[in-house]
Design an enzyme around this catalytic site. Structure first.
Site, PDB file in Angstrom:
ATOM      1  N   ASP A  58      37.053  34.312  38.966  1.00  0.00           N
ATOM      2  CA  ASP A  58      35.901  34.076  38.053  1.00  0.00           C
ATOM      3  C   ASP A  58      36.521  33.458  37.044  1.00  0.00           C
ATOM      4  O   ASP A  58      35.510  33.085  36.156  1.00  0.00           O
ATOM      5  CB  ASP A  58      35.337  35.358  37.982  1.00  0.00           C
ATOM      6  CG  ASP A  58      35.872  36.446  37.347  1.00  0.00           C
ATOM      7  OD1 ASP A  58      37.064  36.444  37.060  1.00  0.00           O
ATOM      8  OD2 ASP A  58      35.180  37.501  37.193  1.00  0.00           O
ATOM      9  N   SER A  59      37.923  33.379  36.883  1.00  0.00           N
ATOM     10  CA  SER A  59      38.322  32.906  35.509  1.00  0.00           C
ATOM     11  C   SER A  59      37.955  31.354  35.662  1.00  0.00           C
ATOM     12  O   SER A  59      38.338  30.587  34.492  1.00  0.00           O
ATOM     13  CB  SER A  59      39.801  33.248  35.480  1.00  0.00           C
ATOM     14  OG  SER A  59      40.344  32.608  36.678  1.00  0.00           O
ATOM     15  N   ASP A  97      36.618  35.401  44.281  1.00  0.00           N
ATOM     16  CA  ASP A  97      36.106  36.483  43.123  1.00  0.00           C
ATOM     17  C   ASP A  97      34.787  36.772  43.106  1.00  0.00           C
ATOM     18  O   ASP A  97      33.984  35.922  43.139  1.00  0.00           O
ATOM     19  CB  ASP A  97      36.573  36.107  41.784  1.00  0.00           C
ATOM     20  CG  ASP A  97      37.604  37.036  41.021  1.00  0.00           C
ATOM     21  OD1 ASP A  97      37.769  38.304  41.499  1.00  0.00           O
ATOM     22  OD2 ASP A  97      38.119  36.854  39.962  1.00  0.00           O
ATOM     23  N   LYS A 127      37.387  39.837  46.206  1.00  0.00           N
ATOM     24  CA  LYS A 127      37.871  40.341  45.164  1.00  0.00           C
ATOM     25  C   LYS A 127      36.986  40.992  44.127  1.00  0.00           C
ATOM     26  O   LYS A 127      36.122  40.256  43.731  1.00  0.00           O
ATOM     27  CB  LYS A 127      39.089  39.990  44.272  1.00  0.00           C
ATOM     28  CG  LYS A 127      39.728  40.632  42.936  1.00  0.00           C
ATOM     29  CD  LYS A 127      40.876  39.988  42.297  1.00  0.00           C
ATOM     30  CE  LYS A 127      40.719  39.068  41.444  1.00  0.00           C
ATOM     31  NZ  LYS A 127      39.831  39.526  40.237  1.00  0.00           N
ATOM     32  N   GLU A 129      36.199  43.841  40.569  1.00  0.00           N
ATOM     33  CA  GLU A 129      36.723  44.476  39.700  1.00  0.00           C
ATOM     34  C   GLU A 129      36.315  46.044  39.425  1.00  0.00           C
ATOM     35  O   GLU A 129      34.793  46.168  39.731  1.00  0.00           O
ATOM     36  CB  GLU A 129      36.494  43.901  38.310  1.00  0.00           C
ATOM     37  CG  GLU A 129      37.192  42.732  38.212  1.00  0.00           C
ATOM     38  CD  GLU A 129      37.063  41.690  36.901  1.00  0.00           C
ATOM     39  OE1 GLU A 129      36.661  42.524  35.995  1.00  0.00           O
ATOM     40  OE2 GLU A 129      37.262  40.697  36.889  1.00  0.00           O
ATOM     41  N   GLU A 195      45.980  44.670  36.550  1.00  0.00           N
ATOM     42  CA  GLU A 195      46.025  43.859  35.285  1.00  0.00           C
ATOM     43  C   GLU A 195      46.326  44.534  33.842  1.00  0.00           C
ATOM     44  O   GLU A 195      45.644  45.683  33.767  1.00  0.00           O
ATOM     45  CB  GLU A 195      44.645  43.005  35.196  1.00  0.00           C
ATOM     46  CG  GLU A 195      44.661  41.931  33.825  1.00  0.00           C
ATOM     47  CD  GLU A 195      43.573  40.946  34.045  1.00  0.00           C
ATOM     48  OE1 GLU A 195      42.936  40.875  34.899  1.00  0.00           O
ATOM     49  OE2 GLU A 195      43.629  40.251  33.007  1.00  0.00           O
TER      50      GLU A 195
HETATM   51  O1  KIV Z   1      39.862  35.559  37.749  1.00  0.00           O
HETATM   52  C1  KIV Z   1      40.816  35.449  37.655  1.00  0.00           C
HETATM   53  O2  KIV Z   1      41.569  34.563  37.455  1.00  0.00           O
HETATM   54  C2  KIV Z   1      41.814  36.820  37.761  1.00  0.00           C
HETATM   55  C3  KIV Z   1      42.919  37.125  37.422  1.00  0.00           C
HETATM   56  C4  KIV Z   1      43.428  38.251  37.463  1.00  0.00           C
HETATM   57  C5  KIV Z   1      44.061  36.255  37.987  1.00  0.00           C
HETATM   58  O3  KIV Z   1      41.093  37.715  38.331  1.00  0.00           O
END
Ligand code: KIV
Length: 277
Positions: A58-59, A97, A127, A129, A195
Site C-alpha cells: 500500500d506504499s 497489501d 498482507k 497490518e 517493522e
Molecule cells: O507497503 C509497504 O511497502 C510495506 C513495507 C513494510 C514494505 O508494507
C-alpha cells in the site's frame, strides 16, 4: 549462514516460489530478500535479479500515487498494480497489501477484499497490518486457503493512533509483539513482517515462531528483509529512515537521461538520421 547456493539464484529457470519454500528456507537458515514492486518493469527486473518475493505494498499510495501516507490508497487503485506484477512474473511469489479500511471491520470484509486481490489481480498471498485484534481476519483467510502475512510493530496504517513513525516494542511492550507473532502463527499466518522494532526484539520474535519473519527496520536477525524499491534504488528524495540502504542512485541516472534528451531536442541533434524513417 549456509555456504550452498540459494535455490533461487537462477531466477528464470525455477518454478514459482511457494509458501513451503519460504518455510524450508527458515529451517535451513537461508535468508531471503523481498522488495516492493508496483509495475511490470520493476517486477521483471527484481525477479531476474533473484528476489523471490514481491510485495505490491500500500506504499504505492506514496510511491506511485503521490499521497502523503498509505491511508489514501483504495482497493480499486491497488488491484491494477498487483495485476501488472503478477502478470509479468513467472517465479516470484506476489503478495498484495490490503489497503486501510478494506479489512479491519470484520473477518468477512477481509475475506471479500482478499478474494478480489486473488481473483481480479492474481495475487498469491495478502498482507494485513495490526495486532491480535486481527486474529479473526487471519484465521478466516487461512481457513479459506488464502495465504496471509501479518504485519506487526510499526503499522503505518495506524500512524495517527501510534503518534507518528515510532519504533515499537521497546521495554515491556516487546512481549506484546512476541505474543502477537505466536498467535498469528497459531491462527495460520504464513509469515510475520516486523517493522521498526529493536533488533533484539525482532530476534526474539524470529526465535519464537517457526514461520519466517520479514524485517524492515528490525535488525539483521529476521529470516528475510524487505525494502521499498524506490528507497533501495535511490529514487526517493529527502530524509531517509535510518533502516534504508540505497544500493543505487537511480534519481541521478534518470535525471541525466532526461536532461540529455531535453538538451538534444533543444539543439536539434535528436532525432538523428538513424532514428528517422
Ligand atoms: O507497503 C509497504 O511497502 C510495506 C513495507 C513494510 C514494505 O508494507
Amino acid at each position: 549462514m549456509s555456504d550452498q547456493p540459494s535455490p533461487y539464484d537462477n531466477a528464470q529457470q525455477l518454478p514459482r516460489v511457494r509458501i513451503p519454500h519460504l518455510k524450508q528456507m527458515k529451517v535451513e537458515g537461508r535468508k531471503w530478500a523481498m522488495l516492493t514492486a508496483y509495475d511490470m518493469y520493476s517486477a521483471s527486473i527484481f525477479e531476474e535479479a533473484g528476489i523471490p518475493v514481491l510485495l505490491v505494498g500500500d506504499s504505492a499510495s506514496n510511491n506511485v500515487f503521490g499521497n502523503e501516507s498509505t491511508l489514501s490508497i483504495t482497493v480499486d487503485e491497488l488491484i491494477p498494480l498487483v495485476r501488472a506484477v503478477s502478470r509479468t512474473t513467472r517465479r516470484a511469489l506476489v503478495i498484495a497489501d490490503l489497503p486501510f479500511g478494506s479489512y479491519q471491520a470484520s473477518a468477512e470484509q477481509c475475506f471479500h477484499t482478499a478474494v478480489r486481490f486473488m481473483k481480479e489481480a492474481g495475487a498469491h498471498a495478502v498482507k494485513l497490518e495490526g495486532g491480535v485484534e486481527m486474529l479473526p481476519q487471519v484465521e478466516k483467510l487461512a481457513q479459506s486457503g488464502i495465504p496471509v502475512m501479518a504485519h506487526i510493530g510499526f503499522t503505518p496504517q495506524m500512524e495517527h493512533q501510534l503518534g507518528g513513525y515510532r519504533v515499537q516494542g521497546r521495554g515491556e511492550d516487546a512481549q506484546r509483539l512476541i505474543d502477537a507473532a505466536r498467535a498469528f502463527e497459531a491462527a495460520g499466518a504464513f509469515a510475520v513482517l516486523i517493522e521498526m522494532v529493536p533488533g533484539d526484539v525482532a530476534r526474539a520474535i524470529t526465535e519464537a515462531v517457526s514461520i519466517p519473519t520479514v524485517g524492515i527496520g528490525a535488525g539483521s536477525e529476521c529470516d528475510a528483509q524487505v525494502l521499498v524499491w524506490q528507497d533501495m534504488a535511490g529514487l526517493r528524495t529527502g530524509r531517509l529512515p535510518r533502516f534504508v540502504k540505497q544500493y543505487a542512485d537511480l534519481r541521478s541516472v534518470l535525471h541525466t537521461a532526461a536532461s540529455d534528451f531535453a538538451r538534444e531536442v533543444d539543439a536539434g541533434t535528436f532525432p538523428g538520421p538513424e532514428h528517422t524513417f
